[in-house]
Motif scaffolding. Structure first.
Motif, PDB file in Angstrom:
ATOM      1  N   HIS A 248       0.856  -1.186   0.000  1.00 24.90           N
ATOM      2  CA  HIS A 248       0.000   0.000   0.000  1.00 24.90           C
ATOM      3  C   HIS A 248       0.898   1.244   0.000  1.00 24.90           C
ATOM      4  CE1 HIS A 248      -3.761  -2.125   1.919  1.00 24.90           C
ATOM      5  NE2 HIS A 248      -3.206  -2.838   0.948  1.00 24.90           N
ATOM      6  N   PRO A 249       1.518   1.582  -1.132  1.00 27.95           N
ATOM      7  CA  PRO A 249       2.460   2.712  -1.138  1.00 27.95           C
ATOM      8  C   PRO A 249       1.739   4.057  -1.038  1.00 27.95           C
ATOM      9  CG  PRO A 249       2.149   1.897  -3.359  1.00 27.95           C
ATOM     10  CD  PRO A 249       1.428   0.938  -2.453  1.00 27.95           C
ATOM     11  N   THR A 250       2.440   5.047  -0.503  1.00 28.13           N
ATOM     12  CA  THR A 250       1.903   6.397  -0.396  1.00 28.13           C
ATOM     13  C   THR A 250       3.050   7.400  -0.422  1.00 28.13           C
ATOM     14  OG1 THR A 250       0.459   7.857   0.899  1.00 28.13           O
ATOM     15  CG2 THR A 250       1.940   6.412   2.132  1.00 28.13           C
ATOM     16  N   ALA A 251       2.747   8.634  -0.798  1.00 28.08           N
ATOM     17  CA  ALA A 251       3.736   9.709  -0.774  1.00 28.08           C
ATOM     18  C   ALA A 251       3.003  11.036  -0.711  1.00 28.08           C
ATOM     19  CB  ALA A 251       4.656   9.647  -1.991  1.00 28.08           C
ATOM     20  N   THR A 252       3.725  12.070  -0.255  1.00 29.56           N
ATOM     21  CA  THR A 252       3.165  13.409  -0.123  1.00 29.56           C
ATOM     22  C   THR A 252       4.090  14.404  -0.801  1.00 29.56           C
ATOM     23  OG1 THR A 252       2.145  12.844   1.996  1.00 29.56           O
ATOM     24  CG2 THR A 252       2.394  15.181   1.483  1.00 29.56           C
ATOM     25  N   ALA A 253       3.570  15.167  -1.759  1.00 33.53           N
ATOM     26  CA  ALA A 253       4.328  16.218  -2.436  1.00 33.53           C
ATOM     27  C   ALA A 253       3.952  17.556  -1.823  1.00 33.53           C
ATOM     28  CB  ALA A 253       4.033  16.211  -3.924  1.00 33.53           C
ATOM     29  N   VAL A 254       4.960  18.351  -1.427  1.00 32.60           N
ATOM     30  CA  VAL A 254       4.737  19.612  -0.719  1.00 32.60           C
ATOM     31  C   VAL A 254       5.156  20.778  -1.608  1.00 32.60           C
ATOM     32  CG1 VAL A 254       5.291  20.951   1.341  1.00 32.60           C
ATOM     33  CG2 VAL A 254       5.160  18.452   1.475  1.00 32.60           C
ATOM     34  N   LEU A 255       4.306  21.797  -1.703  1.00 29.60           N
ATOM     35  CA  LEU A 255       4.615  22.973  -2.507  1.00 29.60           C
ATOM     36  C   LEU A 255       5.641  23.866  -1.814  1.00 29.60           C
ATOM     37  CD1 LEU A 255       1.264  24.397  -3.961  1.00 29.60           C
ATOM     38  CD2 LEU A 255       3.044  23.127  -5.162  1.00 29.60           C
ATOM     39  N   GLY A 274      -1.221  -5.831 -10.220  1.00 24.78           N
ATOM     40  CA  GLY A 274      -1.736  -4.479 -10.245  1.00 24.78           C
ATOM     41  C   GLY A 274      -1.795  -3.853  -8.865  1.00 24.78           C
ATOM     42  N   ASN A 275      -1.682  -2.545  -8.839  1.00 21.35           N
ATOM     43  CA  ASN A 275      -1.752  -1.758  -7.623  1.00 21.35           C
ATOM     44  C   ASN A 275      -2.555  -0.506  -7.983  1.00 21.35           C
ATOM     45  OD1 ASN A 275      -0.762  -0.011  -5.283  1.00 21.35           O
ATOM     46  ND2 ASN A 275       0.299  -1.945  -4.852  1.00 21.35           N
ATOM     47  N   LEU A 276      -3.598  -0.184  -7.234  1.00 16.80           N
ATOM     48  CA  LEU A 276      -4.661   0.697  -7.697  1.00 16.80           C
ATOM     49  C   LEU A 276      -4.860   1.897  -6.770  1.00 16.80           C
ATOM     50  CD1 LEU A 276      -6.977  -2.379  -8.177  1.00 16.80           C
ATOM     51  CD2 LEU A 276      -5.728  -1.240 -10.027  1.00 16.80           C
ATOM     52  N   HIS A 299      -4.504  -9.807  -5.067  1.00 20.31           N
ATOM     53  CA  HIS A 299      -3.241 -10.504  -5.343  1.00 20.31           C
ATOM     54  C   HIS A 299      -2.094  -9.590  -4.917  1.00 20.31           C
ATOM     55  CE1 HIS A 299      -5.406 -13.509  -7.768  1.00 20.31           C
ATOM     56  NE2 HIS A 299      -6.088 -12.483  -8.244  1.00 20.31           N
ATOM     57  N   SER A 300      -1.070 -10.153  -4.314  1.00 22.17           N
ATOM     58  CA  SER A 300       0.053  -9.360  -3.839  1.00 22.17           C
ATOM     59  C   SER A 300       0.807  -8.717  -5.004  1.00 22.17           C
ATOM     60  CB  SER A 300       1.012 -10.240  -3.029  1.00 22.17           C
ATOM     61  OG  SER A 300       2.148  -9.494  -2.622  1.00 22.17           O
ATOM     62  N   ASP A 301       1.056  -7.424  -4.905  1.00 21.11           N
ATOM     63  CA  ASP A 301       1.859  -6.723  -5.901  1.00 21.11           C
ATOM     64  C   ASP A 301       2.451  -5.451  -5.298  1.00 21.11           C
ATOM     65  OD1 ASP A 301       3.141  -5.853  -8.135  1.00 21.11           O
ATOM     66  OD2 ASP A 301       1.334  -5.473  -9.321  1.00 21.11           O
ATOM     67  N   PRO A 302       3.482  -5.574  -4.441  1.00 18.59           N
ATOM     68  CA  PRO A 302       4.154  -4.390  -3.901  1.00 18.59           C
ATOM     69  C   PRO A 302       4.634  -3.484  -5.036  1.00 18.59           C
ATOM     70  CG  PRO A 302       4.890  -6.366  -2.774  1.00 18.59           C
ATOM     71  CD  PRO A 302       4.088  -6.823  -3.962  1.00 18.59           C
ATOM     72  N   SER A 303       4.379  -2.194  -4.915  1.00 15.68           N
ATOM     73  CA  SER A 303       4.663  -1.251  -5.991  1.00 15.68           C
ATOM     74  C   SER A 303       5.185   0.054  -5.412  1.00 15.68           C
ATOM     75  CB  SER A 303       3.386  -0.986  -6.807  1.00 15.68           C
ATOM     76  OG  SER A 303       2.846  -2.180  -7.337  1.00 15.68           O
ATOM     77  N   THR A 304       5.597   0.953  -6.303  1.00 15.44           N
ATOM     78  CA  THR A 304       6.009   2.291  -5.894  1.00 15.44           C
ATOM     79  C   THR A 304       5.019   3.300  -6.464  1.00 15.44           C
ATOM     80  OG1 THR A 304       7.464   2.519  -7.824  1.00 15.44           O
ATOM     81  CG2 THR A 304       8.446   1.675  -5.788  1.00 15.44           C
TER      82      THR A 304
END
Length: 315
Positions: A248-255, A274-276, A299-304
């Motif tokens: 369950h990837p996540t990221a935060t972009a800061v202005l 797939g990762n959605l 189905h397992s699919d670790p992603s970035t």
């Protein structure tokens, strides 16, 4: 190979917007589905307000939580209560709890009075509350009508099990300030994996079926604002952030300081099953950011994931 992600601002009055890190359309409104103009909307609740370094540009993020929980949310529209504002961006948050529910739409309505979001569970039932967001924009010295007339929405569409579509704006006259997508799915369903700025003048989206064949039509929207407004020249920036590989990837972009948030998006780099996307969320606090998250499903699919925040200021 993933792109290097950095941040750079550029004055568009001279050289245009520059995207670092991370199809023609027509004039405003013509490329957004006409049906969205008639959708009943729910007035959003303001979360915050920001002003750019010039003191002339103001944005606010508005939100609404859709209840009670349901399996599918279709064309949930959040409208902006400020009569001087247009909806320039937005997003939505479904859920990654239990089986999870995923995003199938996040785009402007036809008159820029609100933002439209859709979500669904997939295969396994997952009733959920959908949180919707709209980013309102106003510019001192311009009426809402003048500001709306300064917006260009381009679109592009594609059909398939894993469709991809890229929409553009006329870069000689407009700068990219955001974008969105809408999946026309049937059967099992087709789910978003990307909606992000792909160049200085284009927005790209992708989606895919998951576990069962379900081709769909994907519509992508690129939102542009005139480079030169009556009150000044527009400068834009795109901030980017990369999320580590995870289920369950996540990221935060800061202005950076001085800019106000007008949009955001994400690009999931999935590998096998797939990762959605389940979250595309503008800032809820006093810090200007855009956060996105995705999940594998069934189905397992670790992603970035790469996440982008788009901002503007007047020069």
């Amino acid at each position: 190979m993933r792109r290097a992600l950095t941040t750079l601002a550029a004055s568009v009055s001279a050289v245009g917007m520059v995207l670092v890190g991370a199809a023609p359309g027509t004039a405003f409104g013509a490329e957004v589905p006409a049906a969205t103009a008639a959708l009943a909307g729910t007035v959003g609740t303001p979360l915050n307000a920001f002003t750019d370094q010039s003191g002339l540009v103001t944005v606010s993020v508005f939100t609404h939580r859709g209840t009670p929980a349901r399996q599918h949310w279709n064309n949930e529209t959040i409208t902006i209560p400020d009569p001087d504002m247009i909806a320039i961006g937005g997003g939505g948050t479904a859920t990654n709890q239990g089986a999870g529910a995923l995003l199938t739409a996040s785009y402007p309505n036809a008159d820029l009075s609100g933002w439209v979001v859709s979500s669904k569970d997939h295969v396994n039932k997952a009733p959920h509350e959908l949180v919707t967001y709209a980013i309102g924009l106003k510019v001192a010295g311009m009426t809402r009508a003048e500001l709306a007339a300064s917006v260009y929405v381009g679109s592009a569409s594609n059909y398939g099990p894993h469709p991809e579509a890229e929409a553009g704006i006329p870069s000689a006259s407009y700068v990219l300030v955001g974008g969105g997508f809408k999946i026309d799915w049937s059967g099992a369903g087709n789910l978003a994996t990307a909606s992000f700025p792909s160049s200085a003048s284009s927005w790209k989206a992708r989606s895919k079926d998951q576990g069962a064949s379900s081709p769909a039509t994907l519509h992508t929207y690129a939102i542009g604002l005139r480079r030169s407004l009556p009150v000044g020249a527009v400068s834009t920036v795109i901030a980017a952030a990369a999320g580590s590989q995870a289920a369950h990837p996540t990221a935060t972009a800061v202005l950076p300081q001085g800019y106000v948030l007008t949009g955001g998006g994400a690009d999931v780099h999935w590998n096998r099953a797939g990762n959605l996307l389940w979250k595309l969320e503008p800032t809820r606090t006093s810090t200007q950011y855009f956060i996105a998250a995705s999940k594998d499903h069934g189905h397992s699919d670790p992603s970035t994931i790469d996440v982008y925040a788009v901002g503007i200021r007047l020069m």
